[in-house]
Scaffold this motif. Sequence first.
Motif, mmCIF file in Angstrom:
data_model
loop_
_atom_site.group_PDB
_atom_site.id
_atom_site.type_symbol
_atom_site.label_atom_id
_atom_site.label_comp_id
_atom_site.label_asym_id
_atom_site.label_seq_id
_atom_site.Cartn_x
_atom_site.Cartn_y
_atom_site.Cartn_z
ATOM 1 N N VAL A 88 0.832 -1.208 0.000
ATOM 2 C CA VAL A 88 0.000 0.000 0.000
ATOM 3 C C VAL A 88 0.868 1.260 0.000
ATOM 4 N N PHE A 89 1.892 1.284 0.856
ATOM 5 C CA PHE A 89 2.789 2.445 0.881
ATOM 6 C C PHE A 89 3.544 2.588 -0.441
ATOM 7 N N GLY A 90 3.900 1.473 -1.051
ATOM 8 C CA GLY A 90 4.567 1.520 -2.356
ATOM 9 C C GLY A 90 3.676 2.109 -3.433
ATOM 10 N N VAL A 91 2.428 1.683 -3.455
ATOM 11 C CA VAL A 91 1.484 2.198 -4.451
ATOM 12 C C VAL A 91 1.227 3.687 -4.217
ATOM 13 N N ILE A 92 1.123 4.083 -2.955
ATOM 14 C CA ILE A 92 0.936 5.511 -2.641
ATOM 15 C C ILE A 92 2.144 6.318 -3.105
ATOM 16 N N SER A 93 3.334 5.797 -2.883
ATOM 17 C CA SER A 93 4.553 6.491 -3.304
ATOM 18 C C SER A 93 4.622 6.618 -4.827
ATOM 19 N N ILE A 94 4.252 5.568 -5.527
ATOM 20 C CA ILE A 94 4.238 5.611 -6.998
ATOM 21 C C ILE A 94 3.214 6.636 -7.485
ATOM 22 N N ALA A 95 2.048 6.661 -6.848
ATOM 23 C CA ALA A 95 1.012 7.623 -7.237
ATOM 24 C C ALA A 95 1.475 9.060 -6.978
ATOM 25 N N LEU A 96 2.145 9.291 -5.846
ATOM 26 C CA LEU A 96 2.652 10.635 -5.555
ATOM 27 C C LEU A 96 3.714 11.061 -6.562
ATOM 28 N N GLY A 97 4.615 10.164 -6.906
ATOM 29 C CA GLY A 97 5.656 10.488 -7.891
ATOM 30 C C GLY A 97 5.069 10.793 -9.258
ATOM 31 N N GLY A 98 4.129 9.975 -9.699
ATOM 32 C CA GLY A 98 3.469 10.225 -10.984
ATOM 33 C C GLY A 98 2.651 11.493 -10.973
ATOM 34 N N GLY A 99 1.967 11.738 -9.855
ATOM 35 C CA GLY A 99 1.180 12.961 -9.730
ATOM 36 C C GLY A 99 2.047 14.205 -9.734
ATOM 37 N N LEU A 100 3.202 14.114 -9.109
ATOM 38 C CA LEU A 100 4.129 15.245 -9.100
ATOM 39 C C LEU A 100 4.623 15.556 -10.513
ATOM 40 N N LEU A 101 4.957 14.519 -11.268
ATOM 41 C CA LEU A 101 5.385 14.741 -12.654
ATOM 42 C C LEU A 101 4.257 15.325 -13.500
ATOM 43 N N TYR A 102 3.053 14.825 -13.310
ATOM 44 C CA TYR A 102 1.899 15.319 -14.074
ATOM 45 C C TYR A 102 1.607 16.780 -13.730
ATOM 46 N N ALA A 103 1.585 17.091 -12.443
ATOM 47 C CA ALA A 103 1.305 18.465 -12.018
ATOM 48 C C ALA A 103 2.397 19.419 -12.491
ATOM 49 N N GLY A 104 3.642 18.977 -12.409
ATOM 50 C CA GLY A 104 4.743 19.819 -12.854
ATOM 51 C C GLY A 104 4.677 20.124 -14.337
ATOM 52 N N ARG A 105 4.302 19.125 -15.109
ATOM 53 C CA ARG A 105 4.224 19.314 -16.559
ATOM 54 C C ARG A 105 3.184 20.379 -16.936
ATOM 55 N N HIS A 106 2.096 20.441 -16.164
ATOM 56 C CA HIS A 106 1.061 21.434 -16.459
ATOM 57 C C HIS A 106 1.335 22.776 -15.791
ATOM 58 N N LEU A 107 2.159 22.780 -14.760
ATOM 59 C CA LEU A 107 2.433 24.007 -14.030
ATOM 60 C C LEU A 107 3.619 24.781 -14.611
#
Length: 67
Positions: free
Chosen positions: A9-28
């Motif tokens: 669960v912590f691994g999946v959360i970490s992967i989601a946070l990393g992907g979300g950070l890249l996605y948000a950065g790309r649009h920001l």
Amino acid sequence: MSVTTELIVFGVISIALGGGLLYAGRHLYPRLDLTRDALSTVRLLTAVIAGVLLLMGVGLVAVGLVT
């Protein structure tokens, strides 16, 4: 919840946070009013942080599945 499930669960959360950070950065990034050098530094730091989160997440999931 067992230790194995928590690792996954912590691994999946970490992967989601990393992907979300890249996605948000790309649009920001296009909206930021920074110099070229400052923007490249922000992109590098974002990539390093996201990379650490993604690798840590993959490692936690792998350990959780093996254990």
